[in-house]
Design an enzyme around this catalytic site. Structure first.
Site, PDB file in Angstrom:
ATOM      1  N   ASP A 234     -76.283 112.637  93.952  1.00 52.48           N
ATOM      2  CA  ASP A 234     -76.066 113.108  92.581  1.00 52.48           C
ATOM      3  C   ASP A 234     -74.728 113.821  92.400  1.00 52.48           C
ATOM      4  O   ASP A 234     -74.305 114.605  93.259  1.00 52.48           O
ATOM      5  CB  ASP A 234     -77.216 114.094  92.281  1.00 52.48           C
ATOM      6  CG  ASP A 234     -77.176 114.679  90.889  1.00 52.48           C
ATOM      7  OD1 ASP A 234     -77.559 113.969  89.947  1.00 52.48           O
ATOM      8  OD2 ASP A 234     -76.753 115.839  90.744  1.00 52.48           O
TER       9      ASP A 234
ATOM     10  N   GLU B  12     -73.447 108.594  92.735  1.00 57.97           N
ATOM     11  CA  GLU B  12     -73.203 108.783  91.306  1.00 57.97           C
ATOM     12  C   GLU B  12     -71.899 109.542  91.120  1.00 57.97           C
ATOM     13  O   GLU B  12     -71.834 110.741  91.397  1.00 57.97           O
ATOM     14  CB  GLU B  12     -74.339 109.588  90.655  1.00 57.97           C
ATOM     15  CG  GLU B  12     -74.208 109.648  89.141  1.00 57.97           C
ATOM     16  CD  GLU B  12     -74.615 110.977  88.525  1.00 57.97           C
ATOM     17  OE1 GLU B  12     -74.584 112.017  89.194  1.00 57.97           O
ATOM     18  OE2 GLU B  12     -74.952 110.960  87.336  1.00 57.97           O
TER      19      GLU B  12
HETATM   20  C1  GLC Z   1     -76.445 114.018  87.501  1.00 58.45           C
HETATM   21  C2  GLC Z   1     -77.824 113.628  87.030  1.00 58.45           C
HETATM   22  C3  GLC Z   1     -78.111 114.351  85.763  1.00 58.45           C
HETATM   23  C4  GLC Z   1     -78.083 115.839  86.041  1.00 58.45           C
HETATM   24  C5  GLC Z   1     -76.762 116.240  86.686  1.00 58.45           C
HETATM   25  C6  GLC Z   1     -76.861 117.598  87.297  1.00 58.45           C
HETATM   26  O1  GLC Z   1     -75.461 113.606  86.620  1.00 58.45           O
HETATM   27  O2  GLC Z   1     -77.926 112.234  86.902  1.00 58.45           O
HETATM   28  O3  GLC Z   1     -79.344 113.982  85.215  1.00 58.45           O
HETATM   29  O4  GLC Z   1     -78.266 116.550  84.860  1.00 58.45           O
HETATM   30  O5  GLC Z   1     -76.389 115.392  87.729  1.00 58.45           O
HETATM   31  O6  GLC Z   1     -77.617 117.551  88.471  1.00 58.45           O
END
Ligand code: GLC
Ligand code: MG
Ligand code: CA
Length: 579
Positions: free
Chosen positions: A222, A298
């Site tokens: 993440d 991500e």
């Molecule tokens: C990422 C997740 C999102 C979350 C953020 C903070 O972007 O996909 O849902 O709010 O991280 O952890």
């Protein structure tokens, strides 16, 4: 001989198109948002036993693996992305025994389980944070603390820098106990871990090892760009970030886009951390055996950075650095040429020996069917499933689920709650997070409770998985066909020859020498076009429709003449040459 317009045709070589033999090659991945997938115990909130119950459903569609949004103990400020204990299952979602049963069942069914690893921050309820607040020597530097600075004019104490949180307002929060500010790049109850502290790096590696030992097949990692901030040792103060100075796109000083994140994102140490995690999962596999473990990452970042997440030529990184170039640049207004440009861009930029990936939906974006128009649901699924490499589907996109309108009063997503009743909707991620539409029974078969944590879609009686499974033609039937098709040699290993015929029509072929020639025609536009496909591909006088959008004039299995192929408005079609 037929004339061939090969000049305009872009033929993409076989390199990186998925010829390997690992389980994840040409993989088909499904993102489950557990809170909204299936509630097994009647509290209106999805849970692990709910996921376990539905693994066979995923297998029947044909997925390789599913990645689950966070399932760990959390006060749910950011719905699980604020983790209070990385080693414990969130009680609303179940117990460790439930998780072990989920893993066992997944093995039995043949679906790999991938967990969300949230390295950048914890919840402020984490014991690590409590100890850090109390300056416990082992945890004192687990987070990023600073005294702030004294405003020369007012004499008042201020945050150390102008850094803004992703969820609006200052990224610094004052703590009365420790009498210092701490950094939070997201909600103020999500304090950032300090990656310049080796103890943090070690502890987070222990988290990875813990879940690997439980039998997971990998991680979705993440919010990676936020891992490191600029090194304070290089400055006396944390430096302010330059302003964007875009009064039109970003006039509000409280918004994240108001500054350029040169000190808080994409620091050079970040890539190294991802490479370290890759080494860790590879070493784990070497030591304990079993299939290779997979990393998906991500990172909404520059194109060049995204590609670097694959590796730097010496060290390997993520197997699947989510292709957010495609997600961020392709929208309802994109022309056929834009699609082709971004598809080629990724494939041509990847290092050797890796695979492309395609993802248009997740829990942080509005629904694909709402963004591209319901009529284009099948077209988009056809595209994602027939391009070379990995496909990633967010739960519900295979049904064409649309955004559910949620009032300001019912809004729970923190970045939206940090705005106001006039502007929250744009920021809200709630509309894409509503319960999965299983069937036409009360509350769409998601729960036996009389309430759900977010409202269910109004159209669930006519648009749900059961109805689509029973219907002879449906988004889900088309999707299932595509998933099976992807397993064909030409889709796993074939070259891609793609071009835009005009602003509306994209055509491409997938073929491995000696295997079937498949042709895909996508008409993004609102009017029908007649196309002589034999001008572009070695098709004879007959071709068979493999599958096509619901709004197509053709049906699956129909034999047509490819020299006068009709691409209806918004329709995607896959056809195969008939010898
Ligand atoms: C990422 C997740 C999102 C979350 C953020 C903070 O972007 O996909 O849902 O709010 O991280 O952890
Ligand atoms: Mg439940
Ligand atoms: Ca950070």
């Amino acid at each position: 001989m037929r004339p061939h317009t090969v000049v305009a045709l872009v033929v993409i070589s076989l390199i990186g198109l998925g010829q390997g033999s690992e389980w994840y090659d040409s993989g088909n991945y499904y993102q489950i948002y557990p809170r909204s997938f299936r509630d097994s115990d009647g509290d209106g909130i999805g849970d692990l036993n709910g996921v376990t119950e539905k693994l066979q459903y995923l297998k029947d569609i044909g997925f390789t693996a599913t990645w689950l949004s966070p399932i760990f103990k959390s006060p749910m400020v950011d719905f699980g992305y604020d983790i209070a204990d990385f080693y414990t299952i969130h009680p609303e979602y179940g117990t460790m025994e439930d998780f072990e049963r989920l893993i066992a069942k997944a093995k039995e069914v043949g679906i790999k389980i991938i967990l969300d690893f949230v390295p950048n921050h914890t919840s402020d309820q984490s014991e690590w944070f409590t100890k850090s607040v109390d300056s416990d020597p082992d945890y004192k530097d687990f987070y990023i603390w600073h005294d702030g600075k004294i405003n020369e004019e007012t004499g008042e104490r201020e945050p150390p820098s102008n850094w803004i949180s992703e969820f609006r307002y200052s990224a610094w929060q004052w703590n009365d106990v420790r009498e210092q500010y701490y950094l939070h790049q997201f909600e103020y109850r999500q304090p950032d871990l300090n990656y310049r502290n080796p103890a943090v790096v070690n502890e987070m590696k222990n988290v990875i090892r813990f879940w690997l030992a439980k039998g997971v097949s990998g991680f979705r990692i993440d919010a990676i760009p936020y891992l490191f901030e600029v090194d304070l040792d290089r400055y006396n103060q944390y430096p302010d970030e330059p302003l964007t100075n875009d009064t039109e796109a970003c006039p509000d000083p409280d918004d994240h886009c108001y500054t350029q994140h040169i000190y808080t994102q994409d620091q050079p140490e970040t890539l190294d951390m991802v490479y370290q995690w890759r080494t860790l999962v590879d070493e784990f596999q070497e030591e304990y055996g079993g299939d290779k473990r997979l990393l998906m990452t991500e990172a909404y970042t520059s194109f060049d950075n995204m590609i670097k997440y694959y590796g730097d030529g010496v060290r390997n990184g993520s197997h699947i650095p989510f292709n957010f170039d495609f997600l961020s640049n392709i929208n309802n207004a994109s022309k056929a040429g834009d699609y082709v440009e971004h598809i080629e861009k990724w494939i041509n930029s990847m290092p050797e020996g890796v695979y492309a990936n395609w993802v248009l939906g997740n829990h942080d974006n509005k629904r694909v069917a709402s963004r591209f128009g319901v009529q284009r649901t099948d077209l988009i699924n056809i595209l994602l499933q027939t391009l070379p490499g990995h496909a990633v589907t967010y739960n519900g996109e295979e049904l064409g689920m649309t955004d559910v309108w949620i009032s300001w009063e019912d809004t729970v997503d923190p970045p939206a709650c940090n705005t106001d009743p006039d502007s929250y909707y744009d920021r809200s991620r709630d509309p894409a997070r509503t319960p999965y539409q299983w069937d036409a029974s009360s509350l769409t078969g998601f729960t036996s409770a009389d309430h759900t944590w977010l409202p269910v879609a109004e159209d669930y009686k006519t648009n749900n998985a059961l109805q689509q499974l029973r219907a002879p033609r449906s988004h889900l039937q088309i999707f299932k066909k595509l998933v099976r098709l992807r397993k064909e040699t030409s889709f796993r290993q074939g070259a891609l020859s793609i071009q835009a015929l005009d602003d509306d029509v994209i055509i491409y072929s997938r073929q491995k020498e000696g295997s079937d020639l498949y042709v895909v025609v996508l008409n993004l536009g609102d009017s029908s076009k007649t196309i002589d496909l034999t001008k572009y591909y070695s098709l004879g006088s007959e071709a068979e429709i493999i599958t096509t959008s619901l709004n197509s004039q053709y049906i699956d299995g129909e034999i047509i003449n490819p020299s006068s192929f009709i691409a209806n408005a918004y329709v995607g079609t896959v056809l195969v040459a008939v010898n």
